[in-house]
Design an enzyme around this catalytic site. Structure first.
Site, PDB file in Angstrom:
ATOM      1  N   SER A  69      65.105 -94.531-109.513  1.00  0.00           N
ATOM      2  CA  SER A  69      65.758 -94.065-110.524  1.00  0.00           C
ATOM      3  C   SER A  69      67.150 -95.051-110.739  1.00  0.00           C
ATOM      4  O   SER A  69      67.800 -95.399-109.785  1.00  0.00           O
ATOM      5  CB  SER A  69      66.051 -92.653-110.363  1.00  0.00           C
ATOM      6  OG  SER A  69      67.436 -92.448-111.058  1.00  0.00           O
ATOM      7  N   TYR A 114      69.020 -86.023-104.832  1.00  0.00           N
ATOM      8  CA  TYR A 114      68.227 -86.905-105.917  1.00  0.00           C
ATOM      9  C   TYR A 114      68.680 -88.328-105.553  1.00  0.00           C
ATOM     10  O   TYR A 114      67.908 -89.351-105.320  1.00  0.00           O
ATOM     11  CB  TYR A 114      68.622 -86.596-107.094  1.00  0.00           C
ATOM     12  CG  TYR A 114      67.478 -87.285-108.163  1.00  0.00           C
ATOM     13  CD1 TYR A 114      66.544 -86.738-108.601  1.00  0.00           C
ATOM     14  CD2 TYR A 114      67.903 -88.389-108.666  1.00  0.00           C
ATOM     15  CE1 TYR A 114      65.697 -87.321-109.295  1.00  0.00           C
ATOM     16  CE2 TYR A 114      67.255 -89.002-109.771  1.00  0.00           C
ATOM     17  CZ  TYR A 114      66.124 -88.338-109.870  1.00  0.00           C
ATOM     18  OH  TYR A 114      65.290 -88.982-110.783  1.00  0.00           O
TER      19      TYR A 114
HETATM   20  N1  NAD Z   1      63.010 -88.200-116.660  1.00  0.00           N
HETATM   21  C1  NAD Z   1      63.934 -89.003-116.373  1.00  0.00           C
HETATM   22  O1  NAD Z   1      64.868 -89.062-116.803  1.00  0.00           O
HETATM   23  C2  NAD Z   1      63.651 -89.832-114.817  1.00  0.00           C
HETATM   24  C3  NAD Z   1      64.647 -90.934-114.990  1.00  0.00           C
HETATM   25  C4  NAD Z   1      64.523 -91.841-113.641  1.00  0.00           C
HETATM   26  C5  NAD Z   1      63.400 -91.327-112.692  1.00  0.00           C
HETATM   27  N2  NAD Z   1      62.446 -90.332-112.968  1.00  0.00           N
HETATM   28  C6  NAD Z   1      61.553 -90.215-112.073  1.00  0.00           C
HETATM   29  O2  NAD Z   1      60.290 -90.360-112.696  1.00  0.00           O
HETATM   30  C7  NAD Z   1      59.276 -89.526-111.986  1.00  0.00           C
HETATM   31  C8  NAD Z   1      58.457 -88.648-112.843  1.00  0.00           C
HETATM   32  O3  NAD Z   1      59.242 -87.626-113.449  1.00  0.00           O
HETATM   33  P1  NAD Z   1      59.183 -87.300-114.996  1.00  0.00           P
HETATM   34  O4  NAD Z   1      60.347 -87.886-115.625  1.00  0.00           O
HETATM   35  O5  NAD Z   1      57.775 -87.689-115.731  1.00  0.00           O
HETATM   36  O6  NAD Z   1      59.399 -85.752-114.857  1.00  0.00           O
HETATM   37  P2  NAD Z   1      58.259 -84.376-114.970  1.00  0.00           P
HETATM   38  O7  NAD Z   1      59.376 -83.323-114.496  1.00  0.00           O
HETATM   39  O8  NAD Z   1      57.939 -84.298-116.486  1.00  0.00           O
HETATM   40  O9  NAD Z   1      57.441 -84.881-114.191  1.00  0.00           O
HETATM   41  C9  NAD Z   1      57.324 -84.832-112.736  1.00  0.00           C
HETATM   42  C10 NAD Z   1      55.844 -84.205-112.360  1.00  0.00           C
HETATM   43  O10 NAD Z   1      55.887 -84.301-110.741  1.00  0.00           O
HETATM   44  C11 NAD Z   1      55.248 -82.865-110.429  1.00  0.00           C
HETATM   45  N3  NAD Z   1      55.913 -82.424-109.046  1.00  0.00           N
HETATM   46  C12 NAD Z   1      57.097 -82.128-108.937  1.00  0.00           C
HETATM   47  N4  NAD Z   1      57.046 -81.749-107.588  1.00  0.00           N
HETATM   48  C13 NAD Z   1      55.935 -82.108-107.070  1.00  0.00           C
HETATM   49  C14 NAD Z   1      55.497 -81.847-105.488  1.00  0.00           C
HETATM   50  N5  NAD Z   1      56.177 -81.395-104.642  1.00  0.00           N
HETATM   51  N6  NAD Z   1      54.061 -82.056-105.593  1.00  0.00           N
HETATM   52  C15 NAD Z   1      53.309 -82.548-106.269  1.00  0.00           C
HETATM   53  N7  NAD Z   1      53.854 -82.788-107.734  1.00  0.00           N
HETATM   54  C16 NAD Z   1      55.038 -82.661-107.865  1.00  0.00           C
HETATM   55  C17 NAD Z   1      55.759 -82.092-111.446  1.00  0.00           C
HETATM   56  O11 NAD Z   1      54.992 -80.873-111.593  1.00  0.00           O
HETATM   57  C18 NAD Z   1      55.649 -82.892-112.802  1.00  0.00           C
HETATM   58  O12 NAD Z   1      54.246 -82.885-113.360  1.00  0.00           O
HETATM   59  C19 NAD Z   1      60.042 -88.516-110.941  1.00  0.00           C
HETATM   60  O13 NAD Z   1      59.946 -89.150-109.600  1.00  0.00           O
HETATM   61  C20 NAD Z   1      61.460 -88.742-111.632  1.00  0.00           C
HETATM   62  O14 NAD Z   1      62.306 -88.457-110.465  1.00  0.00           O
HETATM   63  C21 NAD Z   1      62.681 -89.654-114.119  1.00  0.00           C
END
Ligand code: NAD
Length: 285
Positions: free
Chosen positions: A150, A169
């Site tokens: 991130s 985080y």
């Molecule tokens: N959305 C943002 O702004 C952003 C920015 C930087 C990094 N990220 C990272 O990107 C990645 C994807 O996130 P996203 O943006 O698609 O969000 P999201 O919440 O839409 O997707 C995350 C997915 O992970 C699943 N998940 C959560 N905990 C879990 C567990 N213990 N076991 C199995 N599955 C689990 C959730 O059910 C969901 O489907 C994450 O690692 C997040 O930290 C997101």
């Protein structure tokens, strides 16, 4: 160009929605079959809903519409035994494993308890390690591992100020960056690459929810998505509120396919200018 991943199988955690779903669809479009893992249920320190069974089914529908195979295995990335069972079953069904995308993540920002810190570290860091651990026995030489970090977590004074959950985080994602670097050394002799993508804000369930609207617009009693957008734009040097999940998938695809076969240990920051302007570190004089 298409068919860059023909004959390959990719494991994707957090595949039910958001970036995990678009990673599955993008890799499938290049010919990969998919082992999709996600979490059934909720985590009580997460202040927004996680994915549902219907979300995972929608990922299945979109991958199958491309003529690719996808198997789903509900598992919590925090539980190594469950993850091993899911990965082993997926590999038995699809015959091999070439690509690992450790994408599952939560954000417990705003929850100022030790449990919020521990929950997010257990999912976002331990879960990544578990994913690699479960996949490793199946990986042939020359395969690819992509971890999700991130951009915000790399910056001091952003998410790390969001109570113990926000600090957790940031801690987890900074360790994921380090893990990607060190694992790349461990796997290099087998020509297995390990790279990390660091997205800035992404329009997914993690950002596009009531909790975030309130976090970015505490001045409004009932903020909506449209109210949050100017606040996001304001913090972006390039004036972009958030990236689309599919834009992160293009970076994952690059690391997944043979075009990057000699590229490892990289930290690719899809940052909308968030990081570049704050430091000259690493820039030749
Ligand atoms: N959305 C943002 O702004 C952003 C920015 C930087 C990094 N990220 C990272 O990107 C990645 C994807 O996130 P996203 O943006 O698609 O969000 P999201 O919440 O839409 O997707 C995350 C997915 O992970 C699943 N998940 C959560 N905990 C879990 C567990 N213990 N076991 C199995 N599955 C689990 C959730 O059910 C969901 O489907 C994450 O690692 C997040 O930290 C997101």
């Amino acid at each position: 160009m298409s068919g860059r991943l023909t004959g390959k199988v990719a494991l994707i955690t957090g595949a039910a929605r958001g970036q995990g779903r678009t990673h599955a669809v993008r890799l499938a479009r290049e010919g990969a079959d998919i082992i999709a893992v996600d979490l059934p249920g909720a985590i009580d320190t997460v202040p927004y809903p996680l994915a549902t069974k219907d979300d995972l089914e929608e990922t299945v529908r979109q991958v199958e519409a491309l003529g690719r195979r996808i198997v789903t295995h509900p598992a919590d990335v925090r539980v190594l035994a469950d993850l091993r069972a899911a990965v082993d079953a997926g590999v038995t069904e699809l015959g091999r494993l070439d690509i690992v995308v450790a994408n599952a993540g939560i954000l417990t920002m705003g929850t100022d308890t030790a449990k919020a810190f521990l929950d997010v570290v257990n999912v976002n860091l331990v879960g990544v390690l578990n994913t690699v651990t479960a996949a490793e026995p199946h990986l042939p030489d020359g395969s690819s591992i992509v971890l999700t970090g991130s951009t915000a977590a790399l910056l001091v004074g952003t998410v790390d100020r969001g109570g113990a959950g926000g600090l957790g985080y940031a801690h987890a994602k900074r360790q994921v960056a380090r893990l990607g670097h060190d694992l790349s050394r461990v796997f290099a002799s087998r020509r297995i690459r390990v790279n990390v993508v660091h997205p800035t804000n992404v329009r997914s369930g993690m950002m596009d929810n009531d909790f975030m609207y309130h976090a970015f617009r505490p001045d409004l009693p009932e903020p909506a998505r449209e109210d949050m957008i100017p606040a996001l734009v304001d913090k972006s040097p390039m004036g972009v509120p958030w990236l689309e999940p599919s834009e992160i998938s293009e970076a994952v695809l690059y690391f997944a396919c043979d075009e990057s076969r000699w590229v490892t240990g990289q930290q690719l920051k899809l940052d909308g200018g968030q990081l570049g302007p704050v430091s000259d570190a690493g820039v030749p004089a």
